[in-house]
Design an enzyme around this catalytic site. Structure first.
Site, PDB file in Angstrom:
ATOM      1  N   LYS A   1       2.284 -18.706 -63.454  1.00 34.89           N
ATOM      2  CA  LYS A   1       3.263 -18.790 -62.361  1.00 34.89           C
ATOM      3  C   LYS A   1       3.256 -17.451 -61.641  1.00 34.89           C
ATOM      4  CE  LYS A   1       7.956 -19.957 -61.090  1.00 34.89           C
ATOM      5  NZ  LYS A   1       8.114 -18.906 -60.086  1.00 34.89           N
TER       6      LYS A   1
ATOM      7  N   ARG B   1       7.285 -22.064 -47.563  1.00 28.99           N
ATOM      8  CA  ARG B   1       8.041 -23.143 -48.209  1.00 28.99           C
ATOM      9  C   ARG B   1       9.114 -23.706 -47.282  1.00 28.99           C
ATOM     10  NH1 ARG B   1      10.797 -22.262 -54.024  1.00 28.99           N
ATOM     11  NH2 ARG B   1      12.547 -23.662 -53.795  1.00 28.99           N
TER      12      ARG B   1
ATOM     13  N   GLU C   1       0.021 -20.296 -53.859  1.00 25.20           N
ATOM     14  CA  GLU C   1       0.974 -19.196 -53.942  1.00 25.20           C
ATOM     15  C   GLU C   1       0.206 -17.927 -53.565  1.00 25.20           C
ATOM     16  OE1 GLU C   1       4.191 -19.585 -54.710  1.00 25.20           O
ATOM     17  OE2 GLU C   1       4.921 -17.677 -55.495  1.00 25.20           O
TER      18      GLU C   1
ATOM     19  N   PHE D   1      -3.305 -24.160 -55.952  1.00 26.41           N
ATOM     20  CA  PHE D   1      -2.963 -25.010 -57.091  1.00 26.41           C
ATOM     21  C   PHE D   1      -2.824 -26.492 -56.763  1.00 26.41           C
ATOM     22  CE2 PHE D   1       1.110 -22.982 -55.826  1.00 26.41           C
ATOM     23  CZ  PHE D   1       1.806 -24.117 -55.432  1.00 26.41           C
TER      24      PHE D   1
ATOM     25  N   LYS E   1       8.883 -24.956 -64.267  1.00 24.41           N
ATOM     26  CA  LYS E   1       8.612 -23.528 -64.438  1.00 24.41           C
ATOM     27  C   LYS E   1       9.190 -23.084 -65.768  1.00 24.41           C
ATOM     28  CE  LYS E   1      12.562 -22.659 -61.575  1.00 24.41           C
ATOM     29  NZ  LYS E   1      13.127 -22.116 -60.397  1.00 24.41           N
TER      30      LYS E   1
HETATM   31  P1  AMP Z   1      10.947 -21.091 -58.246  1.00 24.19           P
HETATM   32  O1  AMP Z   1      10.740 -20.498 -56.884  1.00 24.19           O
HETATM   33  O2  AMP Z   1      11.424 -20.107 -59.258  1.00 24.19           O
HETATM   34  O3  AMP Z   1      11.717 -22.381 -58.198  1.00 24.19           O
HETATM   35  O4  AMP Z   1       9.514 -21.530 -58.805  1.00 24.19           O
HETATM   36  C1  AMP Z   1       8.705 -22.457 -58.140  1.00 24.19           C
HETATM   37  C2  AMP Z   1       7.740 -21.734 -57.233  1.00 24.19           C
HETATM   38  O5  AMP Z   1       6.756 -21.040 -58.002  1.00 24.19           O
HETATM   39  C3  AMP Z   1       6.909 -22.651 -56.391  1.00 24.19           C
HETATM   40  O6  AMP Z   1       7.631 -23.081 -55.257  1.00 24.19           O
HETATM   41  C4  AMP Z   1       5.737 -21.776 -56.007  1.00 24.19           C
HETATM   42  O7  AMP Z   1       6.069 -21.021 -54.852  1.00 24.19           O
HETATM   43  C5  AMP Z   1       5.645 -20.791 -57.169  1.00 24.19           C
HETATM   44  N1  AMP Z   1       4.411 -20.890 -57.978  1.00 24.19           N
HETATM   45  C6  AMP Z   1       3.774 -19.827 -58.515  1.00 24.19           C
HETATM   46  N2  AMP Z   1       2.702 -20.196 -59.215  1.00 24.19           N
HETATM   47  C7  AMP Z   1       2.620 -21.560 -59.117  1.00 24.19           C
HETATM   48  C8  AMP Z   1       1.717 -22.544 -59.645  1.00 24.19           C
HETATM   49  N3  AMP Z   1       0.681 -22.219 -60.408  1.00 24.19           N
HETATM   50  N4  AMP Z   1       1.971 -23.840 -59.338  1.00 24.19           N
HETATM   51  C9  AMP Z   1       3.031 -24.205 -58.573  1.00 24.19           C
HETATM   52  N5  AMP Z   1       3.920 -23.313 -58.052  1.00 24.19           N
HETATM   53  C10 AMP Z   1       3.719 -21.999 -58.326  1.00 24.19           C
END
Ligand code: AMP
Length: 613
Positions: free
Chosen positions: A299, A319, A349, A390, A472
């Site tokens: 991530k 986004r 990302e 991804f 996540k």
């Molecule tokens: P969060 O912003 O904490 O809700 O985490 C989700 C976000 O992580 C996604 O919207 C992406 O922007 C980011 N992200 C980072 N690495 C990845 C990955 N390998 N696959 C999908 N999303 C990712």
């Protein structure tokens, strides 16, 4: 369509705050709107002339509207300003002043929706020398022809102040009510006063009379009959998530019905809402949701970038669907150079790295690139990003969102040629083993990422949805092995068990309490480590009883996970665990001398502060 008809709708929408009534008025209006007028109408009821992802702006200041009133009415600007200062509402002032000069415009042509829409769109095209004068003419022309409340709504639209309260939910429902009468039949009721079929509410949206008892009773049955209706809402929502434009969706619904909605295609260059992630506290929880085996990916701590390419054209969206293409010429180049094909949408990302050490840096360090309007090349050099691909949503004109993730991933691996610190496929493994995931997690952290994303291998891509196809997992903290030094008998159905445990760490042979844990254990033995089992282990170790509390000889060691270590005067160690959960028993492998020490706890506490910044 006459603009006055739309203005009548504005009036209706303004007259109520009730969601069902607004939806009803809008749906009745859409029923009588011709196909060619649908897109302008849908945009205009949202107070705009382009869909929200389109950045073109009208760029009209209050002062220009004052000037336009002056041109259209002959009233001096100073007098207009005075009125405006008095009422505070430039929309209303426009209406009353334009009304005042009625006689001179009797001959003016009646405004149509198309005319208003076209003039407003033209405003966005004008830049440079003489553009202010041209804008003035376009607005004044509309105001000169405006009658009654028309002037108010024109002014409000131009100033970006048209707030008639038609959010996404209302638009979606109104499209369903207008174009799918069969599906709606089951969720509407008949008014006994005016005999119209109206949405179930306290009063009739048509005549305002209270809806009779029977109608209300029918409303209760409606929930059960929502099947068909919900299917239609889903179809409309999906079509919207792909196009981000209710105008396009409504037109399809009117002209081609449900089949048309299903055919709504992804358009390269038009952003699609991205799929969102849920959060998991533990690997086990994540695997339970996405299934085993799962794809586990790094991530990255950057920002979402949806990359579109058609021919030589490239579009980059965040986004929030902001177009950031011009801020990232480096990414545009990587796409052209390292991704095969010239017709696709990929999801990625972008993560920043330090050009000297080549190590990833947290998002905050590069966030300024997103808004940057000047010195773009220099900033790109100072704050470079690596694109981690991804997912893929469309390729060679084919919509891939319905394909299983596994297939989409295979395609990305074929298309993207890894170029480290430029563009790469996200790092991933496929496994169902918790131990392997824990190891991969540690590697991900050591490589400077935030943690892992766990993804369901056979899931489609659901634009805009947070549906549990990806989770996540950002566990920052290492679990602690701690000893039980005391316990409490439970209450209610847990009365037969010792169900909360006081846990301690070791400080040079002295056991110091660090918290109380009562979650993570199972009620049935078949499901894993159970309360019953731990109670039996503790029973022979009891040294003292005080009410529900028992002290025990320290022997039982549990692995405990938690969200955070906090300083706390409550426990003698000086620390407490936030949201502790029992993971498993470690009594077999670990004696009291092998459990975590106060020093370990202090170290983890410091580390966690560093991670949080
Ligand atoms: P969060 O912003 O904490 O809700 O985490 C989700 C976000 O992580 C996604 O919207 C992406 O922007 C980011 N992200 C980072 N690495 C990845 C990955 N390998 N696959 C999908 N999303 C990712």
């Amino acid at each position: 369509m006459k603009y006055s008809e739309l203005v009548r709708l504005y009036g209706q929408l303004d007259s109520t705050t009730k969601r069902l009534e607004k939806t009803y008025y809008l749906s009745e209006f859409l029923k009588k709107t011709a196909a060619d007028d649908i897109e302008p109408v849908i945009l205009l009821v949202q107070g705009r002339v382009f869909p929200s992802y389109d950045e073109r702006e009208l760029g009209v200041a209050n002062q220009l509207v004052v000037k336009a009133i002056n041109v259209a009415s002959g009233i001096a600007s100073a007098a207009i300003e005075k009125e405006w200062a008095k009422s505070g509402d430039l929309g209303k002032v426009t209406e009353s002043l334009i009304k005042g000069k009625k006689q001179s415009t009797l001959a003016a042509a009646e405004l149509t929706v198309k005319k208003v829409f076209d003039n407003l769109r033209k405003l966005t095209e004008l830049t440079g020398q003489g553009s202010v004068d041209r804008k003035l003419q376009l607005i004044a022309e509309l105001l000169s022809s405006a009658k009654g409340a028309e002037a108010r709504y024109i002014a409000r639209t131009i100033l970006g102040q048209l707030r008639v309260g038609t959010g996404a939910g209302i638009l979606r429902d109104a499209i369903a009510w207008a174009y799918f009468p069969k599906a709606v039949e089951d969720v509407f009721v008949k008014c006994h006063s005016c005999h119209k079929t109206v949405p179930p509410a306290d009063s009739c949206a048509e005549c305002g009379k209270e809806l009779g008892k029977e109608a209300k009773a029918a409303a209760a049955e409606i929930e059960a009959a929502r099947g068909e209706y919900n299917k239609i809402l889903d179809k409309i929502q999906t079509a919207y998530d792909l196009t981000n434009d209710f105008g396009v969706v409504a037109r399809k619904a009117k002209t081609e019905g449900a089949a048309g909605l299903e055919k709504v295609e992804i358009r390269i260059g038009t952003p699609i809402k991205v799929m969102l992630a849920l959060k998991a506290e533990t690997v086990q929880e994540a695997l339970d949701t996405v299934g085993r085996p799962a794809q586990c990916e790094y991530k990255y701590d950057g920002f979402r970038l949806e990359c579109h390419r058609r021919g030589n054209g490239v579009w980059l969206y965040t986004r929030r669907l902001e177009n950031v293409t011009s801020q990232f010429p480096d990414v545009v180049e990587y796409l052209r150079e390292y991704v095969k094909g010239d017709n696709y949408i990929i999801d990625s990302e972008a993560v920043g790295y330090d050009p000297k050490t080549q190590k990833y840096v947290p998002f905050q360090n590069i966030s300024q690139r997103i808004k940057r309007k000047y010195d773009i090349d220099k900033t790109a050099e100072e704050l470079p990003v690596e694109v981690n691909v991804f997912d893929i949503l469309s390729y060679d004109g084919k919509n891939l969102t319905g394909e299983p993730f596994r297939k989409r991933r295979e395609l990305i691996e074929k298309l993207v040629k890894d170029a480290k610190r430029k563009i790469v496929v996200s790092k991933a493994i496929v496994t169902g083993s918790e131990a392997e995931i824990e190891r991969f997690f540690k590697k991900a952290k050591a490589d400077g990422t935030e943690g892992l994303m766990l993804k369901k291998l056979d899931a489609p891509y659901k634009p805009g949805a947070r549906v549990g196809y990806m989770l996540k997992f950002k566990k920052v903290m290492e679990n602690l092995d701690l000893a039980i030094v005391a316990a409490e008998w439970g209450e209610g159905k847990r009365a037969k068990w010792l169900s909360s445990y006081y846990m301690a760490c070791n400080d040079n042979g002295k056991l110091l309490e660090i918290g109380k844990v009562s979650t993570g254990l199972k009620e049935k033995r078949e499901e894993g480590l159970s309360f019953d089992e731990v109670t039996e282990l503790l029973r022979p170790l009891i040294t003292e009883e005080q009410g529900r509390l028992v002290k025990v000889k320290p022997k039982i060691v549990l692995e405990v996970a938690y969200e955070e270590i906090q300083k706390s005067p409550t426990y003698e160690s000086g620390y407490a665990l936030r949201f502790p959960r029992v993971i498993r028993s470690r009594t077999e492998e670990k004696g009291i001398h092998d459990i975590n020490t106060l020093e370990d706890v202090e170290k983890l506490y410091r580390q966690q502060k560093k991670v949080k910044g």
